[in-house]
Scaffold this active site. Sequence first.
Site, PDB file in Angstrom:
ATOM      1  N   HIS A 124       0.831  -1.209   0.000  1.00 33.76           N
ATOM      2  CA  HIS A 124       0.000   0.000   0.000  1.00 33.76           C
ATOM      3  C   HIS A 124       0.862   1.255   0.000  1.00 33.76           C
ATOM      4  O   HIS A 124       0.402   2.311   0.400  1.00 33.76           O
ATOM      5  CB  HIS A 124      -0.917   0.004   1.233  1.00 33.76           C
ATOM      6  CG  HIS A 124      -1.933  -1.100   1.209  1.00 33.76           C
ATOM      7  ND1 HIS A 124      -2.158  -1.937   2.267  1.00 33.76           N
ATOM      8  CD2 HIS A 124      -2.773  -1.506   0.233  1.00 33.76           C
ATOM      9  CE1 HIS A 124      -3.112  -2.811   1.951  1.00 33.76           C
ATOM     10  NE2 HIS A 124      -3.498  -2.581   0.719  1.00 33.76           N
ATOM     11  N   HIS A 125       2.122   1.140  -0.435  1.00 30.01           N
ATOM     12  CA  HIS A 125       2.966   2.344  -0.408  1.00 30.01           C
ATOM     13  C   HIS A 125       2.465   3.376  -1.403  1.00 30.01           C
ATOM     14  O   HIS A 125       2.802   4.545  -1.316  1.00 30.01           O
ATOM     15  CB  HIS A 125       4.437   1.997  -0.643  1.00 30.01           C
ATOM     16  CG  HIS A 125       4.778   1.682  -2.073  1.00 30.01           C
ATOM     17  ND1 HIS A 125       4.355   0.530  -2.691  1.00 30.01           N
ATOM     18  CD2 HIS A 125       5.455   2.382  -3.004  1.00 30.01           C
ATOM     19  CE1 HIS A 125       4.775   0.530  -3.943  1.00 30.01           C
ATOM     20  NE2 HIS A 125       5.450   1.638  -4.161  1.00 30.01           N
ATOM     21  N   LYS A 178      -2.703  -2.564  -7.818  1.00 32.13           N
ATOM     22  CA  LYS A 178      -2.981  -2.869  -9.228  1.00 32.13           C
ATOM     23  C   LYS A 178      -2.448  -4.243  -9.578  1.00 32.13           C
ATOM     24  O   LYS A 178      -1.341  -4.612  -9.172  1.00 32.13           O
ATOM     25  CB  LYS A 178      -2.258  -1.810 -10.083  1.00 32.13           C
ATOM     26  CG  LYS A 178      -2.601  -1.851 -11.541  1.00 32.13           C
ATOM     27  CD  LYS A 178      -3.856  -1.091 -11.850  1.00 32.13           C
ATOM     28  CE  LYS A 178      -4.362  -1.357 -13.254  1.00 32.13           C
ATOM     29  NZ  LYS A 178      -5.064  -2.656 -13.358  1.00 32.13           N
ATOM     30  N   LYS A 189       7.223  -4.458 -10.261  1.00 33.48           N
ATOM     31  CA  LYS A 189       7.014  -4.109 -11.671  1.00 33.48           C
ATOM     32  C   LYS A 189       6.580  -2.649 -11.806  1.00 33.48           C
ATOM     33  O   LYS A 189       7.141  -1.881 -12.586  1.00 33.48           O
ATOM     34  CB  LYS A 189       5.906  -5.040 -12.212  1.00 33.48           C
ATOM     35  CG  LYS A 189       5.708  -5.026 -13.682  1.00 33.48           C
ATOM     36  CD  LYS A 189       4.516  -5.882 -14.091  1.00 33.48           C
ATOM     37  CE  LYS A 189       4.653  -7.345 -13.763  1.00 33.48           C
ATOM     38  NZ  LYS A 189       3.664  -8.182 -14.465  1.00 33.48           N
ATOM     39  N   LYS A 244      -3.005  -8.702  -6.845  1.00 29.93           N
ATOM     40  CA  LYS A 244      -3.307  -9.778  -7.803  1.00 29.93           C
ATOM     41  C   LYS A 244      -4.524 -10.536  -7.321  1.00 29.93           C
ATOM     42  O   LYS A 244      -4.780 -10.613  -6.110  1.00 29.93           O
ATOM     43  CB  LYS A 244      -2.126 -10.750  -7.902  1.00 29.93           C
ATOM     44  CG  LYS A 244      -2.119 -11.554  -9.176  1.00 29.93           C
ATOM     45  CD  LYS A 244      -1.607 -10.717 -10.316  1.00 29.93           C
ATOM     46  CE  LYS A 244      -1.310 -11.456 -11.578  1.00 29.93           C
ATOM     47  NZ  LYS A 244      -0.435 -10.644 -12.446  1.00 29.93           N
ATOM     48  N   SER A 296      -2.349  -0.083 -18.690  1.00 26.90           N
ATOM     49  CA  SER A 296      -3.462  -0.031 -17.731  1.00 26.90           C
ATOM     50  C   SER A 296      -3.457   1.317 -17.015  1.00 26.90           C
ATOM     51  O   SER A 296      -4.511   1.895 -16.735  1.00 26.90           O
ATOM     52  CB  SER A 296      -3.318  -1.134 -16.679  1.00 26.90           C
ATOM     53  OG  SER A 296      -3.822  -2.341 -17.168  1.00 26.90           O
TER      54      SER A 296
HETATM   55  N1  GLU Z   1      -1.858  -9.066 -15.505  1.00 25.23           N
HETATM   56  C1  GLU Z   1      -0.914  -8.147 -16.045  1.00 25.23           C
HETATM   57  C2  GLU Z   1       0.425  -8.268 -15.310  1.00 25.23           C
HETATM   58  O1  GLU Z   1       0.704  -9.265 -14.717  1.00 25.23           O
HETATM   59  C3  GLU Z   1      -1.461  -6.733 -16.094  1.00 25.23           C
HETATM   60  C4  GLU Z   1      -1.759  -6.108 -14.788  1.00 25.23           C
HETATM   61  C5  GLU Z   1      -2.489  -4.776 -14.881  1.00 25.23           C
HETATM   62  O2  GLU Z   1      -2.650  -4.253 -15.967  1.00 25.23           O
HETATM   63  O3  GLU Z   1      -2.870  -4.289 -13.821  1.00 25.23           O
HETATM   64  O4  GLU Z   1       1.253  -7.415 -15.384  1.00 25.23           O
END
Ligand code: GLU
Length: 473
Positions: free
Chosen positions: A66-67, A72, A96, A108, A364
């Site tokens: 939550h930083h 996402k 990432k 996730k 995204s």
């Molecule tokens: N599922 C993709 C990933 O692993 C996209 C995640 C997204 O767009 O939030 O990077």
Amino acid sequence: MSAQQPYSFFHSVERSFDKAAKFTKWDLGILEQIKACNSVYQMRFPVKRDDGNIEVIEAYRVQHSHHKAPCKGGIRFSDEVNQDEVMALASLMTYKCAIVNVPFGGGKGGIKINPKKYSEYELEKITRRYTSELVKKNFIGPGIDVPAPDYGTGAREMAWIVDTYASLKPGEIDAAGCVTGKPITQGGVRGRTEATGLGVFYGIREVCNMPEVMKKQGLSVGIEGKTVVVQGMGNVGFYCAKFFREHGAKVISIAEYEGAIFNANGLNEEEVFAHRKATGSILNFPGSENLKINTDALELECDILIPAALENVINGQNAPRVKAKIIGEAANGPCTPEADEIFAQKGILCVPDMYLNAGGVTVSYFEWLKNLSHVRYGRMEKRFNENMNMQIIKQMEDLTGKSVGDAQKKQIVHGADEQELVHSGLEETMITATREIMDVWMSNPEIPDMRTAAYVSAINKVATSYAELGIFP
Ligand code: GLU
């Protein structure tokens, strides 16, 4: 865990993290906080199958960090889903996003089903119920946690999610930003579908444009003429194959779970895709040779190997037989830490997942921004730029007395549309990230591989952001 993999996926992410943490200056407590999964939500809910039977569905959403808000990350539909896997994938999302400077924490989701075994109606019911479970626990929302497609899901599922969310939150003006990867008509952005594959291409192209790196790998500079093997013909693998082929590389083998095909002169992914659709298998593709088992493709002699399916496909067992000079991790976690050690000994350059496949989340981010701003990219400036450019050309023609040809004029005048802007933002992101990671790697000869350099870069960014919040003075 399995015979080849003596520890879990989440543990393997932790191992890579620890390997990199040694090259940072942060205290143990800070590192522990960054590594931990903040919230894990495991749920079970019933669904009535088409035959009238009730089935209990197991599902998860993990918020790793939550930083930054929102969290996402995609939602996968797969038989293999389990808490450890979702935690590992959520962690990778944090790193990432940090690497590509996308201001989100990692998250996730996963539903433990094989989507092929359910009707469209059943899948819709499951997706909508999952969404309402997330709403109930405040685990979804444009400022809270924003899912996206992942393995086994796509724009269709995202449309069900946004529709369910919006109907439970009447009047929420930013509701479209509760999920990304939506169809264009539901608030999606042009360029999202191909984003991950295109990002992989931009990342590898940048690496291939670095003369000193190519010299080390014994390869010529550039993409043209490179031989490529792609494992996985889902969305990511398909677009990887397409962009490499379109830029002059030769895709000599494509693998799917039913087997693999090989053609030294190169395969066309669109034709392979059509063949698979018509026959139910990629095998027996005209003009190509069948490989006995799909994993044989991973061991072919080639310049670039792209695993674009699931985790742990290259491990301590088969890594010694891998002959590629560069591995581009389009999937999440395709190579284990043991494989990394072997690559380092063999001089194979492994370009790591958590930055290389960040194209999806980068676009995204563009989609989420579009949803919050409620306006399509290019809508305000396209005409204005075209008119300005036309004026400049006219002035030049008047001053020089020469006229610019029609085709050239069209090219210069042209104002960018949404897809072009998205592609350009993605290209910039991937080039910058590649150079940043390479700089970290080159700045410390002790850093053993590019994955460790990527983790160092990610850890530094997340830790700095905590420090700037005053949490760790
Ligand atoms: N599922 C993709 C990933 O692993 C996209 C995640 C997204 O767009 O939030 O990077």
